[in-house]
Scaffold this motif. Structure first.
Motif, mmCIF file in Angstrom:
data_model
loop_
_atom_site.group_PDB
_atom_site.id
_atom_site.type_symbol
_atom_site.label_atom_id
_atom_site.label_comp_id
_atom_site.label_asym_id
_atom_site.label_seq_id
_atom_site.Cartn_x
_atom_site.Cartn_y
_atom_site.Cartn_z
ATOM 1 N N LYS A 2 7.154 1.670 10.351
ATOM 2 C CA LYS A 2 6.435 1.105 11.530
ATOM 3 C C LYS A 2 5.656 -0.060 11.126
ATOM 4 O O LYS A 2 4.959 -0.119 9.899
ATOM 5 C CB LYS A 2 5.328 2.275 12.049
ATOM 6 N N LYS A 3 5.456 -1.041 12.157
ATOM 7 C CA LYS A 3 5.010 -2.340 11.439
ATOM 8 C C LYS A 3 3.324 -2.497 11.767
ATOM 9 O O LYS A 3 3.018 -2.017 12.836
ATOM 10 C CB LYS A 3 5.805 -3.270 12.350
ATOM 11 N N LEU A 4 2.804 -2.944 10.895
ATOM 12 C CA LEU A 4 1.396 -3.044 11.130
ATOM 13 C C LEU A 4 1.053 -4.543 10.832
ATOM 14 O O LEU A 4 1.596 -5.204 9.822
ATOM 15 C CB LEU A 4 0.695 -2.214 10.349
ATOM 16 N N GLY A 5 -0.027 -5.194 11.192
ATOM 17 C CA GLY A 5 -0.497 -6.692 11.130
ATOM 18 C C GLY A 5 -1.519 -6.661 10.034
ATOM 19 O O GLY A 5 -1.799 -5.599 9.249
ATOM 20 N N GLY A 6 -1.886 -7.925 9.974
ATOM 21 C CA GLY A 6 -2.937 -8.107 8.971
ATOM 22 C C GLY A 6 -4.127 -7.402 9.371
ATOM 23 O O GLY A 6 -4.516 -7.152 10.627
ATOM 24 N N GLY A 7 -5.034 -7.247 8.110
ATOM 25 C CA GLY A 7 -6.223 -6.535 8.423
ATOM 26 C C GLY A 7 -6.313 -5.443 7.568
ATOM 27 O O GLY A 7 -5.866 -5.214 6.542
ATOM 28 N N LYS A 8 -7.396 -4.478 8.030
ATOM 29 C CA LYS A 8 -7.755 -3.377 7.002
ATOM 30 C C LYS A 8 -7.230 -2.155 7.763
ATOM 31 O O LYS A 8 -7.706 -1.758 9.002
ATOM 32 C CB LYS A 8 -9.035 -3.438 6.732
ATOM 33 N N TRP A 9 -6.549 -1.272 7.002
ATOM 34 C CA TRP A 9 -5.899 0.075 7.527
ATOM 35 C C TRP A 9 -6.256 1.062 6.676
ATOM 36 O O TRP A 9 -6.363 1.044 5.558
ATOM 37 C CB TRP A 9 -4.404 -0.207 7.781
ATOM 38 N N ALA A 10 -6.587 2.200 7.429
ATOM 39 C CA ALA A 10 -6.623 3.501 6.793
ATOM 40 C C ALA A 10 -5.936 4.471 7.017
ATOM 41 O O ALA A 10 -5.931 4.725 8.408
ATOM 42 C CB ALA A 10 -8.265 3.743 6.729
#
Lengths: 606, 472
Positions: A89-97
């Motif tokens: 699954k696709k996620l964009g820029g930034g911070k993820w947890a």
């Protein structure tokens, strides 16, 4: 930490022409740990939970671990790298947890274009004109934020060339597993809120069933009673009414769900916590109201607004990006990303407006009332900032304040609430006395407010301080997201450029005019400009690049109290032809011709 | 000591393997003992006595080695509970002696475990009352003499609260659980002693916990009942893969949060309580919602909600295919308060787009004609067989019975008087008015339409303006 990485490179023939390098990394997460990923802005990566390895959630929203390809058509690219048949699954820029209660295995996949003219940036360079090449590769740490926010355009461009090179390398800047997270305490807080919601529901259903029957009987009795009493002149009108009012108040209060306000300095994970709590509630079939009072980084609408949105299903980060996509946002346009001494009345007014709307909704919708609300605030906790927080607590009738990451703020607020509670009690006693003495004590029918409960929570170790520059960029991203959607490369929204004559619309501004501080005026004289005055604005070149709110207000006097229907971006102003060109989110006509201008501008990068 | 029989010898060997509290070994020792005493004859009884003897001796012998002694005592307990006949009666004469000997010599930790064990014997009537009473008196005496606090019952509850033991342990130490355990639950029944032995370590940690009073009340009011039913669930669980059966501390934890205000205060006082994982809260988000959507990962409590969700997804996907998406306008305050849009119903994003497309079309080409108007009032053209679709837009005509002309007509259409556009549409062909570019429309026609438009129609202004311009 327990995370084992097997990097596997594989060459993919992407689109037949360009060679893409796909890099897959696998992480084993132990119980109650999280994988933190920082991805460059405007770049993407894919994520998958290995089936049967456990469960995993992003900001409280569970990631499915299916092998179905349904989502890949909308958001992600499905691929079977590394032998697993999972959908990335696709996620964009930034911070993820990515947090797991059970422990699980996660695969991250990033596609690194080796060719300088990579397909993605080409798309947004040519067709979208909002390419993020500049924003893409900026390192978070490269700017200390000493520059003035809006004047650093050219400086930024000079950095573009270098950034381009960086961008070619990796989308993911860092990814690591941490076992120290405050998630369990957040879950426990959710548990308490959940108990409150259930109590509210049980309470009101009990009230409904018992009330009707009992009330009927009691009323009859009471009526007879009062008739008798009245004859004897024993009862006073005022008292009776007062009692009823109080009863109503108590009833409403007892069947109301938790109203939570999250405070803390900047960069402690306030909006993450609010998302987690909102998602947990939505997963258990509640529909809490999410209120975001943060002007700068509003998670519901564009910067410069405060908003409220009922959330009845968990926020899906793969479709909505890092923000809250609501089908029914209620936004009020403040027109600036900071509040000043001069404009605070306007801000407070809008907060009260939201409170009013929430009451209205709650009175119509039982489920909403039981679900309560979660309020996110600005990271401004001193001076005026604190004043605004206290004002929000009061006007939104908050019962629980969660204080993140600062002991000092916690102490300040604790004292304040204790003081308030004591005061309220005094007031109440006074009222009671008054009531006995005088017959007309109709001045105060207010509910008996229980003291606001405040709880201090630890911030997550994953939160990183953001520079002013980074904030500005994420703000720009928010505007772009509003018009083009978060996944602007493979699944964009389609805004439309339109043009109109000045004469066909009216521009207004709230609290405009000269901003003379009271101190600069003769003693006793008030500033001549009312911060709440709605004044019309004569179109000029200064409108270029402005984000303008389309109000729902039909008349000039409505504008202040009306929510907005949406936003347009003014692209071009032709003073000669008395026309302007604007970007509208959709091809329809503007729903209203009353437009509110603020100080919010967006310079799309191209 | 009488010479041991072959069976007893073997059993003794097996028993010597037990060096610590180990569930599998205890289980197998129990089964072995059960096997030996299976037949209902004197020989079996003798063997049972022999084996009992072996076990009792071992406990006493190893009294100084508390781990082994306690484990062996658990074997005794397990056998007595799972195979009462004949073992309970065989053990009964000596059990008090064995128990007290060990109790007198062992350490504090083991004593606590033993007290728990004794509790289960009492509630399950494993041994005759007199025997238990004797043990109890001595335990109390020695307890008061050497071991002052903490009062056992509280300790017991704490343990339950703080450490959620793994599922099978459920039955352990839970007084009421026992009567249920019969043969087929043998497996589950055995671990009983384990918990007690395995977990006493947690005690210190617990004593700090608050709300003891309330906890006690809760425990007593709920009695064993809830646990008993829980046990039923657990017993059934292994067959279906219920990977996380309801945890034993469920009841207590649930109670935890009954008073929300109180629990927040509690969090403030005691960070441990706030950072403690409560399994039931996790389950509420995961396993308690068994209906899972394979695509989005969302979970639901009921099949209906899942179905609803699937419908919504389906509708959403279809819309996505049908065209480009764009952001709609936000609803007005009034609609927002009503807030009736639920998932599965309208997606304003799309609807706004559809509406927008329609408007765009109208804006781009012809003028807008109110949908609700009577076709009789509008220009129309005799329907002909040779042309069924608009020459300009290709849309099919709307055929209606024209009252005035008493003929079948195409509604909202005109016969073109001259060729239009680049498509080389010739004069004389029929076209929909809405498809004709504004500049090509004849003034009379616009007038006619304007007349037909109702006064309040929003499009009236536009039409009038058009007609004015045309006149000029």
């Amino acid at each position: 930490m327990g995370g084992e990485e097997n990097k596997s490179d594989s060459e993919n023939e992407g689109g037949g022409r360009k060679k893409k390098k796909v890099l897959t990394t696998r992480f084993d997460l132990p119980k109650e740990s999280e994988l933190r990923v920082e991805c460059k802005l405007n770049r993407f990566f894919h994520v998958a939970v290995v089936p049967n390895s456990g469960t995993c959630e992003i900001f409280g929203s569970e990631i499915g671990s299916s092998s179905s390809s349904a989502l890949s058509s909308s958001g992600g690219v499905s691929s079977s790298v590394g032998g697993t048949n999972t959908t990335k699954k696709k996620l964009g820029g930034g911070k993820w947890a990515f947090f797991t209660y059970s422990g699980c295995t996660i695969e991250l996949e990033e596609t690194n274009q080796t060719n300088a003219t990579n397909a993605n940036s080409k798309i947004h360079l040519t067709t979208k004109k909002t390419s993020g090449e500049g924003a893409g590769g900026e390192d978070f740490g490269d700017d200390t934020g000493t520059r003035n926010e809006d004047s650093d355009d050219d400086l930024e461009k000079s950095g573009d060339e270098e950034d381009k090179d960086k961008e070619e390398e990796q989308a993911i800047e860092i990814a690591y597993v941490s076992e120290e997270t405050p998630m369990v305490s957040y879950l426990n807080v959710h548990g308490v809120l959940e108990a409150k919601r259930k109590k509210a529901r049980d309470c009101s259903s009990a009230l409904v069933s018992s009330d009707d029957a009992v009330n009927e009987m009691e009323k009859e009795e009471e009526e007879e009673d009062t008739k008798k009493k009245r004859k004897r002149g024993e009862i006073v009108e005022g008292e009776e009414q007062q009692e009823e009012k109080e009863n109503d108040g108590v009833r409403q209060k007892s069947s109301a769900g938790p109203r939570v306000l999250i405070v803390g300095p900047a960069d402690v994970g306030k909006s993450s916590l609010s998302k987690i709590l909102i998602n947990y509630a939505a997963r258990q079939a509640w529909s809490p109201l999410f209120i975001d009072l943060d002007l700068g980084q509003n998670a519901i609408s564009v910067p410069g607004t405060i908003s409220a949105a009922p959330i009845d299903h968990p926020i899906n980060p793969f479709e909505d990006g890092a923000h809250v996509k609501s089908e029914m946002p209620l936004s009020y346009f403040f027109g600036d990303v900071t509040v000043t001494e001069n404009s605070k009345e306007h801000y407070k007014f809008l907060v009260e407006k939201i409170a009013e709307m929430m009451e209205a909704r709650n009175s119509k919708n039982e489920h909403a009332r039981h679900s309560g609300c979660i309020v996110n605030t600005m990271g401004w906790i001193e001076g005026l900032g604190l004043e605004l927080i206290l004002h929000a607590v009061k006007s939104l009738e908050i019962d629980t304040v969660l204080c993140l990451g600062q002991e000092r703020l916690f102490q300040t607020l604790s004292k304040q609430f204790a003081k308030d509670a004591a005061l309220a009690q005094q007031q109440q006693q006074k009222n009671k006395k008054n009531k006995k003495k005088t017959s007309s004590s109709d001045d105060d029918g207010k509910k008996v407010d229980a003291a606001v409960e405040i709880l201090s929570l630890k911030k997550s170790g994953g939160v990183v301080e953001r520079t002013t520059e980074f904030r500005r960029k994420t703000r720009d991203d928010r505007f772009r997201e509003y018009f083009y959607g978060f996944d602007f490369v493979s699944n964009p929204l389609s805004p439309v450029a339109q043009s109109a004559f000045f004469s066909s619309v009216s521009f207004y501004k709230v609290g405009g005019g000269a901003k003379a501080p009271t101190s600069a005026l003769p003693i006793g004289q008030e500033a001549s400009t009312d911060p709440m005055r709605v004044a019309s604005v004569i179109p000029s070149m200064s409108l270029v690049n402005a984000i303008v709110a389309v109000s729902h207000g039909k008349t000039q006097s409505d504008l202040l109290t009306s929510n907005v229907a949406g936003f347009i971006h003014i692209v071009e102003v032709d003073m000669h032809a008395k026309r302007f060109t604007y970007l509208s989110p959709n091809p329809g006509q503007l729903p209203n011709t009353n437009l509110i201008v603020g100080n919010v501008k967006w310079f799309p990068e191209n | 000591m009488a010479p041991l029989s072959e069976t007893a010898k073997n059993y003794k060997d097996a028993l010597s393997e037990l060096k610590m509290n180990s569930k599998p070994i205890i289980t197998s020792l129990t089964m072995l003992a059960t096997e030996i005493a299976k037949t209902d004859d004197d020989e079996a009884k003798t063997e049972a006595r022999n084996i009992a003897n072996v076990i009792e001796t071992r406990v006493v012998e190893k009294a100084r080695d508390s781990r082994v002694a306690l484990a062996t005592l658990y074997v005794l307990d397990s056998i007595a509970k799972n195979c009462r006949d004949p073992y309970a009666s065989v053990f009964a004469p000596h059990v008090a002696g064995v128990f007290l000997t060990l109790f007198a010599q062992t350490d504090e930790k083991t004593k606590q475990s033993m007290k728990k064990l004794l509790g289960t014997w009492e509630t399950q009537n494993v041994f005759p009352r007199e025997v238990l009473a004797r043990i109890q008196t001595d335990v109390d005496l020695s307890g008061n003499a050497r071991v002052p606090p903490p009062p056992p019952p509280i300790v017991h509850q704490h343990q339950q609260r703080v450490v959620p033991p793994p599922p099978p342990i459920l039955m352990m130490g839970q007084p009421a659980a026992a009567p249920l355990q019969q043969q087929q639950q043998q497996f589950l029944g055995q671990p009983a002693p384990l918990v007690a032995g395995g977990m006493p370590v947690v005690l210190p940690d617990l004593s700090g916990l608050l709300n003891t009073l309330k906890a006690q009340q809760a425990q007593s009011s709920m009695g064993g009942g809830s646990h008993q039913s829980l046990q039923g669930i657990v017993a059934a669980a292994p067959q279906h893969h219920h990977h996380r059966p309801v945890t034993p501390d469920f009841a207590n934890e649930d109670f935890d949060f009954l008073d929300a205000e109180e629990s927040l205060k509690k969090f403030k006082r005691d960070p441990k309580s706030m950072n403690k994982r409560r399994e039931y809260l996790v389950n509420a988000l995961y396993d308690d919602l068994p209906f899972k959507c394979a695509q989005t990962g969302r979970r639901f409590a009921s099949k209906e909600s899942l179905d609803q969700h699937m419908d919504w997804l389906h509708a959403k996907r279809r819309r996505k295919k049908s065209g480009r998406a764009c952001r709609g306008w936000h609803v007005s305050a009034k609609e927002w308060i009503k807030g009736t849009i639920k998932m599965g119903e309208v997606d304003p994003e799309f609807d706004a787009f559809a509406a927008g497309e329609k408007k765009k079309k109208e804006n781009a080409v012809g003028i807008v004609i109110d949908e609700n108007l009577d076709l009789n009032d509008l220009p129309s053209v005799l329907a002909i067989e040779s042309q069924k679709k608009c020459a300009l837009s290709g849309e099919p005509f709307e055929t209606f019975w024209n009252e005035k002309a008493q003929e079948w007509h195409y509604g909202k259409a005109v016969k073109l008087k001259r060729a239009i556009g680049s498509k080389k549409v010739k004069a004389g062909e029929i076209a929909l008015i809405s498809a004709i570019p504004k500049e090509e429309l004849e003034p009379e026609l616009i007038e006619a339409i304007a007349k037909a438009q109702p006064r309040n129609a929003s499009t009236k202004g536009a039409v009038l303006r058009e007609s004015k311009r045309a006149k000029k």
